[in-house]
Write a protein that holds these residues in place. Structure first.
Motif, PDB file in Angstrom:
ATOM      1  N   LEU A  27      26.539  21.289  54.876  1.00  0.00           N
ATOM      2  CA  LEU A  27      27.750  21.869  54.286  1.00  0.00           C
ATOM      3  C   LEU A  27      28.997  21.496  55.072  1.00  0.00           C
ATOM      4  O   LEU A  27      30.060  21.235  54.498  1.00  0.00           O
ATOM      5  CB  LEU A  27      27.618  23.399  54.210  1.00  0.00           C
ATOM      6  N   ILE A  28      28.869  21.447  56.403  1.00  0.00           N
ATOM      7  CA  ILE A  28      30.041  21.212  57.248  1.00  0.00           C
ATOM      8  C   ILE A  28      30.337  19.720  57.412  1.00  0.00           C
ATOM      9  O   ILE A  28      31.491  19.296  57.312  1.00  0.00           O
ATOM     10  CB  ILE A  28      29.823  21.856  58.632  1.00  0.00           C
ATOM     11  N   LYS A  29      29.299  18.917  57.642  1.00  0.00           N
ATOM     12  CA  LYS A  29      29.498  17.530  58.052  1.00  0.00           C
ATOM     13  C   LYS A  29      29.578  16.522  56.911  1.00  0.00           C
ATOM     14  O   LYS A  29      30.213  15.484  57.047  1.00  0.00           O
ATOM     15  CB  LYS A  29      28.366  17.107  59.011  1.00  0.00           C
ATOM     16  N   VAL A  33      29.816  15.569  47.717  1.00  0.00           N
ATOM     17  CA  VAL A  33      29.364  16.847  47.158  1.00  0.00           C
ATOM     18  C   VAL A  33      27.903  16.785  46.722  1.00  0.00           C
ATOM     19  O   VAL A  33      27.117  17.702  46.998  1.00  0.00           O
ATOM     20  CB  VAL A  33      30.262  17.259  45.976  1.00  0.00           C
ATOM     21  N   LYS A  34      27.503  15.710  46.067  1.00  0.00           N
ATOM     22  CA  LYS A  34      26.140  15.625  45.548  1.00  0.00           C
ATOM     23  C   LYS A  34      25.114  15.532  46.675  1.00  0.00           C
ATOM     24  O   LYS A  34      24.059  16.175  46.608  1.00  0.00           O
ATOM     25  CB  LYS A  34      26.014  14.419  44.611  1.00  0.00           C
ATOM     26  N   ILE A  35      25.419  14.735  47.698  1.00  0.00           N
ATOM     27  CA  ILE A  35      24.501  14.643  48.830  1.00  0.00           C
ATOM     28  C   ILE A  35      24.440  15.973  49.565  1.00  0.00           C
ATOM     29  O   ILE A  35      23.366  16.426  49.988  1.00  0.00           O
ATOM     30  CB  ILE A  35      24.943  13.504  49.775  1.00  0.00           C
ATOM     31  N   LYS A  36      25.585  16.601  49.709  1.00  0.00           N
ATOM     32  CA  LYS A  36      25.632  17.911  50.371  1.00  0.00           C
ATOM     33  C   LYS A  36      24.788  18.932  49.614  1.00  0.00           C
ATOM     34  O   LYS A  36      23.988  19.665  50.203  1.00  0.00           O
ATOM     35  CB  LYS A  36      27.090  18.377  50.451  1.00  0.00           C
ATOM     36  N   LEU A  37      24.928  18.952  48.297  1.00  0.00           N
ATOM     37  CA  LEU A  37      24.181  19.909  47.475  1.00  0.00           C
ATOM     38  C   LEU A  37      22.682  19.640  47.534  1.00  0.00           C
ATOM     39  O   LEU A  37      21.870  20.574  47.638  1.00  0.00           O
ATOM     40  CB  LEU A  37      24.676  19.839  46.025  1.00  0.00           C
ATOM     41  N   SER A  38      22.295  18.361  47.506  1.00  0.00           N
ATOM     42  CA  SER A  38      20.860  18.026  47.540  1.00  0.00           C
ATOM     43  C   SER A  38      20.229  18.417  48.870  1.00  0.00           C
ATOM     44  O   SER A  38      19.097  18.906  48.907  1.00  0.00           O
ATOM     45  CB  SER A  38      20.670  16.534  47.265  1.00  0.00           C
ATOM     46  N   PHE A  39      20.941  18.218  49.979  1.00  0.00           N
ATOM     47  CA  PHE A  39      20.429  18.641  51.282  1.00  0.00           C
ATOM     48  C   PHE A  39      20.260  20.160  51.333  1.00  0.00           C
ATOM     49  O   PHE A  39      19.284  20.671  51.901  1.00  0.00           O
ATOM     50  CB  PHE A  39      21.375  18.186  52.401  1.00  0.00           C
TER      51      PHE A  39
END
Length: 686
Positions: A27-29, A33-39
């Motif tokens: 979320l921070i690094k 958006v899509k990669i963040k959401l999938s992680f």
């Protein structure tokens, strides 16, 4: 299912903290958006999966449809991470219907799972069908991860994630295959999945923290020779022995079980490592550099860089200007549009070569003892423009000179070292590749700076050898002249000794004797200077009086200079006659270069322990090439047969012998300015 969740302990939630830390890190690094959401989806399902993982695959919980849905959602989350990383590397978008389909599966499975929380733990519809489904999902994810590794433009975070994902998925395939093919119940393989999953999430989180996600670098995976041949064996073996000894001590003290101690240590250290690397920027950068050096192919082909640099320095120019050749090599090698080279003088670093680089009218010189110079000398520091700085550079960049900050498109300042000494520095501007500088960029800049420094020293040595040959010829001529003068003196002395024989013509003979005696005295003085101390008679000299005498000596020439004196009388330790000659020739040369209607302005200023002497004329001026290559070159004269061509050279050498410096600025048709710096004598007599 809800009954089982209500029985969870603090230790169970500690197990899931690493997964939640991965979600927070993403979320921070991560900006995408899509990669963040999938992680976040993957880490959330992994956290819940951890606290529901049973000791064996044959318990009611492990065989229930609730747990199977959770495992499937976890694999879909990881598959989603890999898909989006692949799309990011390819700079394409996942078709909308594919992403919609996967999100529908996740939503449907999540809803079914939540609905089943209040339901009893029921087995899946077929005892082994869930194994086939998960093996297929693992294979799909492995294929996607392989594509990330093969893709040329995948960044380092993506490839690290892909490598670790393949390890995790390969182990799960091994576990599932074992359950399908063998009747023996090897529970250790099953339960070890928990620790492997935690380690995987830890590496994911550290990868995101250590490498900025947008950083584009050559990311071909490779182990360095030092890691393969030596470091890995001893370092990893030593770490293993230390860890085992520490764990053994804990087990003996607390009478605990090895498995429990290992799990607690792994989870606590994982959370601590994520938190530490997130907060300590310096440590993150050090880890990033270490991993890059030992686990990835170098960004530069050093053999190619070295050959290209050698080729650039070997190019011949008509003017044979080594400084221009060195600057051209630097700007070409690093694809810069402009730059300059500064070299060390008696008191200051001053520019000797410029390319499309405009300096302020006040000049751009740096004192030899300034903090800016000391940092480059002591630490071989490479100054970077603000757009490429990190936490190390912010404090150091406060030392940057104003003329560099005002330059157009500044990029870096590279120290030039030779024989472990700072001989100068290079300023490079307007680099065509606007990317953050890495440890490898800095290494290649320093390496090139050392080579350029050695080249400049070699060039200067070659120039001095040529000058020494010319001086050898000059010394031979001088020796012949001294011999002839001695013979002349002997003859004239003989005339003086025999003059009494002709005393019958008193008036005539008396005049002859006086004339010859005077010439003998002058030639004796010449012999003393030619054969005596080359530095002359050093004593305390008043510059103000010498300047006044020099102006009176040129009083018959025009234009008459105007004089401005600031401060008290200035005293230096020097040979009076030689320093008088310097001032005389500077004024005379300015008058020769200026029309009678022109102007000559002389300024003499003392400040602290420094003396600045400036003579500015409105004469014909000189071009930059002449100043750099001809003005101070011995035996090169523009006066043809009227001069020997060593006047300006003698002036500069005398100023340097007094620990001073001379600067020249000139514009064709507008005039010339000579600026001389001399250190004052602290113990002068007033």
């Amino acid at each position: 299912m809800m009954g089982y969740l209500s029985q969870l302990t603090t230790f169970d939630f500690l197990v899931a903290c690493v997964e939640l830390a991965l979600a927070l890190t993403a979320l921070i690094k991560i900006k995408n958006v899509k990669i963040k959401l999938s992680f976040c989806i993957f880490s959330f399902f992994s956290a819940v999966w951890h606290i529901t993982l049973s000791q064996t695959p044959f318990t009611n919980l492990a065989s229930s449809y609730q747990f199977q849905l959770l495992e499937i959602m976890r694999y879909i989350g990881l598959f989603l991470v890999l898909i989006y990383l692949l799309m990011y590397s390819q700079k394409t978008r996942l078709p909308a219907h594919y992403s919609t389909f996967m999100y529908l599966i996740i939503i449907t499975a999540s809803a079914t799972y939540l609905f089943g929380l209040n339901k009893p733990l029921n087995p899946f519809f077929h005892p082994k069908s869930w194994l086939y489904i998960k093996i297929i999902l693992c294979l799909m994810a492995v294929v996607t991860a392989e594509q990330i590794l093969r893709h040329t433009h995948s960044n380092r975070v993506s490839k690290l994630v892909a490598l670790v994902a393949i390890t995790l998925l390969s182990y799960d395939i091994l576990v599932f295959s074992n359950l399908l093919l063998f009747t023996s119940k090897n529970y250790s393989l099953w339960y070890t999945r928990g620790m492997i999953s935690t380690t995987t999430s830890l590496i994911f989180a550290l990868s995101i923290i250590i490498y900025p996600f947008q950083q584009l670098q050559d990311s071909k995976f490779k182990l360095s020779r030092s890691i393969i041949m030596f470091n890995a064996s001893f370092i990893l073996g030593g770490i293993f022995l230390i860890c085992m000894a520490t764990l053994g001590l804990v087990v003996n003290i607390f009478n605990a079980e090895w498995a429990q101690v290992s799990k607690i240590l792994l989870y606590v250290m994982s959370i601590f490592a994520i938190a530490a690397l997130s907060c300590v920027e310096k440590f993150r950068l050090l880890i990033s550099v270490w991993i890059s050096k030992h686990f990835f192919v170098n960004k530069y082909d050093y053999q190619k860089q070295w050959i290209e640099l050698d080729s650039l320095l070997s190019k011949k120019r008509e003017d044979n200007n080594g400084y221009e050749i060195a600057l051209s090599a630097m700007t070409t090698l690093f694809k810069c549009n402009s730059g300059g080279i500064w070299l060390k003088g008696q008191q200051f670093y001053s520019p000797v070569a410029l390319k499309n680089f405009e300096l302020p009218s006040s000049g751009a010189i740096e004192a030899n003892n300034s903090h800016f110079i000391q940092l480059m000398d002591e630490n071989e520091w490479v100054f970077k423009a603000h757009r490429n700085t990190n936490i190390y550079d912010k404090e150091k960049n406060k030392l940057l000179p104003l003329w560099y900050l005002n330059a157009k498109g500044p990029w870096v300042i590279v120290p030039l070292n030779a024989n472990q000494e700072l001989i100068g520095f290079t300023v490079l501007c307007e680099n065509t590749i606007n990317a953050p500088l890495t440890w490898e960029d800095l290494d290649i800049l320093k390496l090139t700076g050392r080579q350029i420094g050695s080249y400049i020293i070699s060039h200067q040595t070659s120039e001095k050898l040529i000058q020494n040959k010319q001086f050898d010829l000059f010394n031979k001529i001088t020796a012949f002249a001294i011999h002839d003068i001695k013979n002349l003196i002997s003859q004239q002395s003989l005339i003086v000794n025999n003059a009494e024989k002709f005393m019958h013509h008193p008036d005539f003979i008396h005049d002859v004797i006086l004339t010859i005696t005077n010439s003998v005295e002058k030639m004796d003085q010449l012999l003393v200077k030619l054969k005596g101390n080359p530095h002359g008679d050093i004593k305390l000299v008043n510059i103000n009086k010498l300047l006044k005498n020099a102006i009176e000596m040129n009083i018959s020439n025009f234009p008459t200079p105007t004089v401005s004196i600031q401060g008290k009388d200035a005293f230096v330790m020097a040979d009076k006659d030689k320093l008088q000659m310097v001032l005389y020739h500077l004024i005379r040369n300015a008058q020769d270069a200026t029309e009678n209607s022109g102007t000559i302005a002389i300024k003499l200023a003392t400040k602290n322990e420094e003396l600045w002497f400036e003579i500015k004329d409105s004469g014909c001026g000189m071009d930059k090439v002449f100043i750099k290559e001809q003005l101070f070159k011995p035996f090169s004269s523009t006066k043809q047969d009227k001069g020997m061509g060593i006047g300006a050279y003698q002036i500069r050498e005398l100023i340097h012998s007094l620990q001073g410096e001379i600067f020249v600025d000139s514009i064709i048709g507008k005039g010339t300015t000579f600026l001389i710096f001399l250190p004052l004598n602290n113990n002068r007599n007033k």
